[in-house]
Write a protein that holds these residues in place. Structure first.
Motif: not given
Length: 456
Positions: A193, A195-196, A199-200, A203, A231-234, A236-237
C-alpha cells in the motif's frame, strides 16, 4: 610500431574496463563455487554462451546470525536482520559489482558487492521496463523540471514519520538555512500500500499549496524495499505536481523512478536537506560580506551626498539675495573703476589731441606763419599781375587775328570791290544750272540790290 610490455598492456586494458563498467548488474547461473579459508567466495556466472569469473570478498558479504543476527547491506548501507542469502552451485542469481582485471592471470573478473536471488532480477527487469515507458512519455525531460528554491521557509516532507530518514533530514535542516517550518505528510514507504499512500500524500501537499517545495525521502534498502518508489502512480504524482519535488530515496547507489521524475535528485535524505539549505557558517560569511559591502556602499553614498550637499550649499550661497547684492556691489565698483579709468584715458587722449592741434595752429597761424603767408601772398600777387598782363596780351593778339579773319570772311567786302550776290528762288546762285530762262533773280551790290530776269 609501438611494442607494449605485458604489464603495460594489461594495465591499459584494466583502466579501460574499469572505467567503462564502474558498477554493473549481471544475471547468470552459479558454477565452480569455492570457499577457501580466507572467507572470500569465488565462483563463475554462466549462461548458454559465456562464463564470467566472480570474486566475492569477505568484507562485502553480509553477516549472519552467528555474528549477532544483523548484517549491513553493502550497497544500501541498511541494517538487515535474519540469515544471509545462501549461495550454491546451479543457482540463478543477480550479482551487482564492478569489473576488474587481475594482472597475475591477465583475466577480467567481476568483483561482487551484492548477490541476490533470481527474484530480485525480475524486479530489475520491471524497473527497466517502467523506466523506458515513462521516458517515452517525457517524464524525465529536463525542460519540464522546475528549480527548487534555495533556503525555503515552508517545506512539505512526504515520508514515514517514525523513519530514520526523517530524523536525519530534520537534523540537517536544523543546522542549516535561516530556519524553516517543515510539515510532514505521513505515508508508508515500503509494502504493497506504500505506492498509493505516497502518491496521495504528494497530491495532498501539492493541493494544499502551503509549501514552497515538496521533499520525498526514505532510507536505503533492497530493490524490493524501495519498489514503491518505482511505481507508476508515484511517478505520475511527482510529474503532475505544481510544486518542485526533491527526491532523496535510499543511498547514493540507489536510483529509483521517483529520482528520475523529480525536479532534483538527492543522494540521501541528508543530502536533500543539504541541497535545500545553505550551511549556517556560509550564511554567516555571506552576511558578513553583505554587511561589509553595505557599509562600503553606505560610506560611498554618504560621501557622495556630502559632496552634493556642499555643492548645493555653495549654490544657495551663490544665489542668496545678500550674495547677489554683494556681487552687484563688486560689479558696480568694478564698473565705476572702469568708468573712471575710461574718463581719465579719454581726458588724456583729448588733452594730447588738443596739444597737437594747438601746436598745429601755432605753426599754421603764428607770426612766423603770417610772415610766410604775406611773402607767399606778395609772390602770388606779382605772379598774378604778370600772368594777367600776359593773358591780356595773348587775348588781344588772338582778337586781332580773329578780326582779320572775320573781315576776310565778311560777304559784303567783295561787293565793295565790284562783286555781287545773286539769289534765285532756291537760294544763292552758284552755277548757271541753278537758274532757268525766265527766272527772276535778285542781285545785291555794294550800295543796294535790284531784280533781274534770266534771258535765254
Amino acid at each position: 610500431m609501438h611494442i607494449f610490455s605485458v604489464r603495460t598492456l594489461t594495465q591499459a586494458v584494466k583502466d579501460v574496463l574499469e572505467g567503462e563498467f564502474p558498477f554493473v548488474w549481471v544475471r547468470g547461473q552459479v558454477s565452480n563455487l569455492s570457499r577457501p579459508p580466507s572467507g572470500h567466495v569465488y565462483f563463475s556466472l554462466k549462461d548458454d554462451d559465456a562464463t564470467l569469473s566472480v570474486v566475492w570478498f569477505k568484507g562485502a558479504q553480509p553477516k549472519g546470525a552467528a555474528d549477532g543476527g544483523e548484517r549491513v547491506n553493502p550497497v544500501t548501507g541498511e541494517v538487515e536482520s535474519g540469515e544471509p542469502f545462501q549461495l550454491s552451485d546451479g543457482q540463478e542469481v543477480l550479482v551487482a559489482g564492478r569489473m576488474n582485471v587481475y594482472p597475475p592471470r591477465g583475466a577480467y573478473q567481476l568483483v561482487a558487492e551484492l548477490v541476490q536471488g533470481q527474484g530480485m532480477g525480475e524486479l530489475a527487469v520491471a524497473f527497466e521496463a517502467m523506466k523506458a515507458k515513462l521516458a517515452g512519455k517525457g517524464y524525465f525531460d529536463p525542460d519540464r523540471k522546475m528549480t527548487p528554491p534555495r533556503n525555503p521557509r515552508r517545506v512539505a516532507v512526504v515520508t514515514a514519520p517514525q523513519g530514520a530518514a526523517l530524523q536525519d533530514f530534520l537534523r540537517i535542516a536544523g543546522e542549516r538555512g535561516y530556519g524553516a517550518t517543515i510539515r510532514v505528510y505521513p505515508s508508508l514507504v515500503q509494502g504493497e500500500s506504500a505506492s498509493a499512500q505516497i502518491s496521495a500524500a504528494l497530491d495532498r501537499a501539492d493541493r494544499d499549496g502551503w509549501a514552497e517545495v515538496i521533499v520525498l525521502i526514505r532510507g536505503g534498502g533492497s530493490l524490493e524495499d524501495l519498489w514503491a518508489f518505482n511505481t507508476e502512480p508515484v511517478a505520475e504524482a511527482i510529474f503532475r505536481s505544481r510544486l518542485p519535488v526533491v527526491c532523496g530515496v535510499g543511498h547514493e547507489v540507489d536510483t529509483t523512478i521517483a529520482d528520475l521524475v523529480a525536479d532534483q535528485r538527492a543522494a540521501t535524505p541528508s543530502h536533500a536537506a543539504q541541497l535545500l539549505w545553505t550551511e549556517r557558517g556560509v550564511l554567516r560569511q555571506q552576511t558578513d560580506e553583505i554587511f561589509l559591502a553595505l557599509t562600503r556602499g553606505m560610506d560611498r553614498l554618504l560621501d557622495a551626498r556630502e559632496r552634493s550637499l556642499q555643492l548645493q550649499v555653495q549654490g544657495l550661497n551663490w544665489h542668496s539675495p545678500a550674495r547677489r547684492i554683494e556681487r552687484w556691489g563688486f560689479e558696480l565698483e568694478r564698473l565705476q573703476d572702469r568708468l573712471r579709468q575710461a574718463a581719465r584715458t579719454q581726458m588724456e587722449s583729448r588733452a594730447t589731441t588738443l596739444a597737437r592741434l594747438e601746436d598745429r595752429m601755432h605753426r599754421s597761424f603764428g607770426p612766423a606763419a603770417l610772415l610766410s603767408l604775406r611773402s607767399d601772398l606778395d609772390r602770388a600777387d606779382a605772379a598774378l599781375e604778370q600772368a594777367g598782363a600776359r593773358f591780356v596780351r595773348i587775348r588781344l593778339e588772338v582778337l586781332r587775328g580773329l578780326e582779320g579773319r572775320l573781315a576776310a570772311l565778311d560777304p559784303a567786302a567783295p561787293l565793295a570791290r565790284g562783286y555781287a550776290l545773286v539769289r534765285g528762288s532756291a537760294g544763292f546762285v552758284r552755277s548757271r544750272e541753278d537758274v532757268r530762262a525766265g527766272d527772276e533773280i535778285r542781285v545785291q551790290v555794294a550800295d543796294g540790290e535790284f531784280s533781274a530776269e534770266v534771258l535765254p
